[in-house]
Write an enzyme that holds these catalytic residues in place. Sequence first.
Site, PDB file in Angstrom:
ATOM      1  N   GLU A  70       0.848  -1.191   0.000  1.00 29.91           N
ATOM      2  CA  GLU A  70       0.000   0.000   0.000  1.00 29.91           C
ATOM      3  C   GLU A  70       0.882   1.238   0.000  1.00 29.91           C
ATOM      4  O   GLU A  70       1.738   1.415   0.866  1.00 29.91           O
ATOM      5  CB  GLU A  70      -0.952   0.050   1.192  1.00 29.91           C
ATOM      6  CG  GLU A  70      -1.860   1.272   1.104  1.00 29.91           C
ATOM      7  CD  GLU A  70      -2.901   1.382   2.197  1.00 29.91           C
ATOM      8  OE1 GLU A  70      -3.810   2.227   2.057  1.00 29.91           O
ATOM      9  OE2 GLU A  70      -2.801   0.636   3.202  1.00 29.91           O
ATOM     10  N   GLU A  95       4.890   4.788   3.762  1.00 30.45           N
ATOM     11  CA  GLU A  95       4.371   6.057   4.281  1.00 30.45           C
ATOM     12  C   GLU A  95       5.540   6.924   4.732  1.00 30.45           C
ATOM     13  O   GLU A  95       6.594   6.400   5.095  1.00 30.45           O
ATOM     14  CB  GLU A  95       3.418   5.776   5.451  1.00 30.45           C
ATOM     15  CG  GLU A  95       2.764   6.991   6.078  1.00 30.45           C
ATOM     16  CD  GLU A  95       2.031   7.837   5.062  1.00 30.45           C
ATOM     17  OE1 GLU A  95       2.572   8.920   4.736  1.00 30.45           O
ATOM     18  OE2 GLU A  95       0.943   7.439   4.591  1.00 30.45           O
ATOM     19  N   ASN A 122      10.002   7.519   0.169  1.00 32.92           N
ATOM     20  CA  ASN A 122       9.330   8.014  -1.023  1.00 32.92           C
ATOM     21  C   ASN A 122       8.911   6.828  -1.892  1.00 32.92           C
ATOM     22  O   ASN A 122       9.752   6.042  -2.336  1.00 32.92           O
ATOM     23  CB  ASN A 122      10.294   8.938  -1.788  1.00 32.92           C
ATOM     24  CG  ASN A 122       9.680   9.527  -3.032  1.00 32.92           C
ATOM     25  OD1 ASN A 122       8.494   9.836  -3.087  1.00 32.92           O
ATOM     26  ND2 ASN A 122      10.515   9.694  -4.055  1.00 32.92           N
ATOM     27  N   ASP A 145      -2.692  12.248  -2.046  1.00 33.12           N
ATOM     28  CA  ASP A 145      -2.840  13.703  -2.021  1.00 33.12           C
ATOM     29  C   ASP A 145      -3.238  14.187  -3.415  1.00 33.12           C
ATOM     30  O   ASP A 145      -2.524  13.936  -4.386  1.00 33.12           O
ATOM     31  CB  ASP A 145      -1.522  14.352  -1.590  1.00 33.12           C
ATOM     32  CG  ASP A 145      -1.682  15.820  -1.222  1.00 33.12           C
ATOM     33  OD1 ASP A 145      -2.497  16.515  -1.860  1.00 33.12           O
ATOM     34  OD2 ASP A 145      -0.984  16.283  -0.305  1.00 33.12           O
ATOM     35  N   ASP A 181     -11.338  10.670  -4.151  1.00 38.42           N
ATOM     36  CA  ASP A 181     -12.601  11.413  -4.091  1.00 38.42           C
ATOM     37  C   ASP A 181     -12.520  12.705  -4.898  1.00 38.42           C
ATOM     38  O   ASP A 181     -13.445  13.521  -4.834  1.00 38.42           O
ATOM     39  CB  ASP A 181     -12.977  11.710  -2.632  1.00 38.42           C
ATOM     40  CG  ASP A 181     -11.915  12.523  -1.909  1.00 38.42           C
ATOM     41  OD1 ASP A 181     -10.722  12.358  -2.230  1.00 38.42           O
ATOM     42  OD2 ASP A 181     -12.264  13.319  -1.008  1.00 38.42           O
ATOM     43  N   THR A 217     -12.153   4.703   5.639  1.00 35.74           N
ATOM     44  CA  THR A 217     -11.150   5.466   6.383  1.00 35.74           C
ATOM     45  C   THR A 217     -11.605   6.906   6.567  1.00 35.74           C
ATOM     46  O   THR A 217     -12.607   7.351   6.000  1.00 35.74           O
ATOM     47  CB  THR A 217      -9.805   5.467   5.637  1.00 35.74           C
ATOM     48  OG1 THR A 217      -9.980   6.151   4.384  1.00 35.74           O
ATOM     49  CG2 THR A 217      -9.316   4.047   5.381  1.00 35.74           C
ATOM     50  N   PHE A 219     -10.225   9.535   5.401  1.00 33.45           N
ATOM     51  CA  PHE A 219     -10.156  10.260   4.136  1.00 33.45           C
ATOM     52  C   PHE A 219     -11.419  10.036   3.316  1.00 33.45           C
ATOM     53  O   PHE A 219     -11.962  10.968   2.718  1.00 33.45           O
ATOM     54  CB  PHE A 219      -8.927   9.805   3.331  1.00 33.45           C
ATOM     55  CG  PHE A 219      -7.642  10.417   3.801  1.00 33.45           C
ATOM     56  CD1 PHE A 219      -7.338  11.736   3.513  1.00 33.45           C
ATOM     57  CD2 PHE A 219      -6.742   9.678   4.530  1.00 33.45           C
ATOM     58  CE1 PHE A 219      -6.158  12.318   3.946  1.00 33.45           C
ATOM     59  CE2 PHE A 219      -5.551  10.239   4.976  1.00 33.45           C
ATOM     60  CZ  PHE A 219      -5.261  11.566   4.682  1.00 33.45           C
ATOM     61  N   GLU A 220     -11.907   8.796   3.282  1.00 31.25           N
ATOM     62  CA  GLU A 220     -13.104   8.504   2.515  1.00 31.25           C
ATOM     63  C   GLU A 220     -14.330   9.174   3.146  1.00 31.25           C
ATOM     64  O   GLU A 220     -15.171   9.747   2.447  1.00 31.25           O
ATOM     65  CB  GLU A 220     -13.310   7.000   2.411  1.00 31.25           C
ATOM     66  CG  GLU A 220     -14.439   6.612   1.471  1.00 31.25           C
ATOM     67  CD  GLU A 220     -14.429   5.144   1.092  1.00 31.25           C
ATOM     68  OE1 GLU A 220     -15.298   4.747   0.307  1.00 31.25           O
ATOM     69  OE2 GLU A 220     -13.553   4.398   1.571  1.00 31.25           O
TER      70      GLU A 220
END
Length: 241
Positions: A70, A95, A122, A145, A181, A217, A219-220
């Site tokens: 991920e 991450e 990265n 992002d 989104d 999550t 963010f969603e």
Amino acid sequence: MSEPRTFREEPVSFVRRSGRMSEGQERAFEELAPFYLLDVPRDVAFTSVHPDARLDVESVYGRTASLIVEIGSGQGHAIVSAASTRPDDDFLAVEVFRAGLARTMLDADREGARNLRLIEANAPEVLSTYLPAGAASEVWIFFPDPWHKSRHNKRRLVRPGFPTTAARALADGAVLRLATDWEDYAVQMREVLDDAPEFERDFEGEWAERFDGRVMTAFERKGIAKGRDIRDLTYRRAPRA
């Protein structure tokens, strides 16, 4: 005289933030990082990966299994849930934000997810050199992002050139899953991947069905609360020539 080294040729898709760590986060790095967080040789930046470094997947996980990666795992909700319910697969979270890494380690430890490892680096450098070619059976990119201002679009992770980077790390027939989104970013993702010879669509119509393995999550929820539609995309790595 040798040529001076450049910092990075490509803009990164994140802005590294610093802040005071809580006691729990500090404990995660002191007590849990030796097991969960991979010690990555660095290059020119703290979040870089030395181009000669390679991950020995079987040695790290102690077995041979499917590897799911991920990119931008955030607080780790999706990958910890997957790792704790799919013990026969191995998982790798990439991450750069230390608070998110700490939360992921704490939750993984609580859930007993021993088939999960983390990399503070990265993502394109992880995909392009650190992972062995064809090592991943799936790569997830959920709610990256959006860099929604036009002048910042060049910093988006999924842009021209990225498919080649991702394809290197994926086995033939392996899956690339994406979700966002932001409609214009979703369209850009689709255009970039549709144009990439390394990938084939794994969905019909405009968008893919929501991936069942993606837990809801923050963010969603935030995107939905703001009235934005969630769009999924699924592609498969085309066979190598």
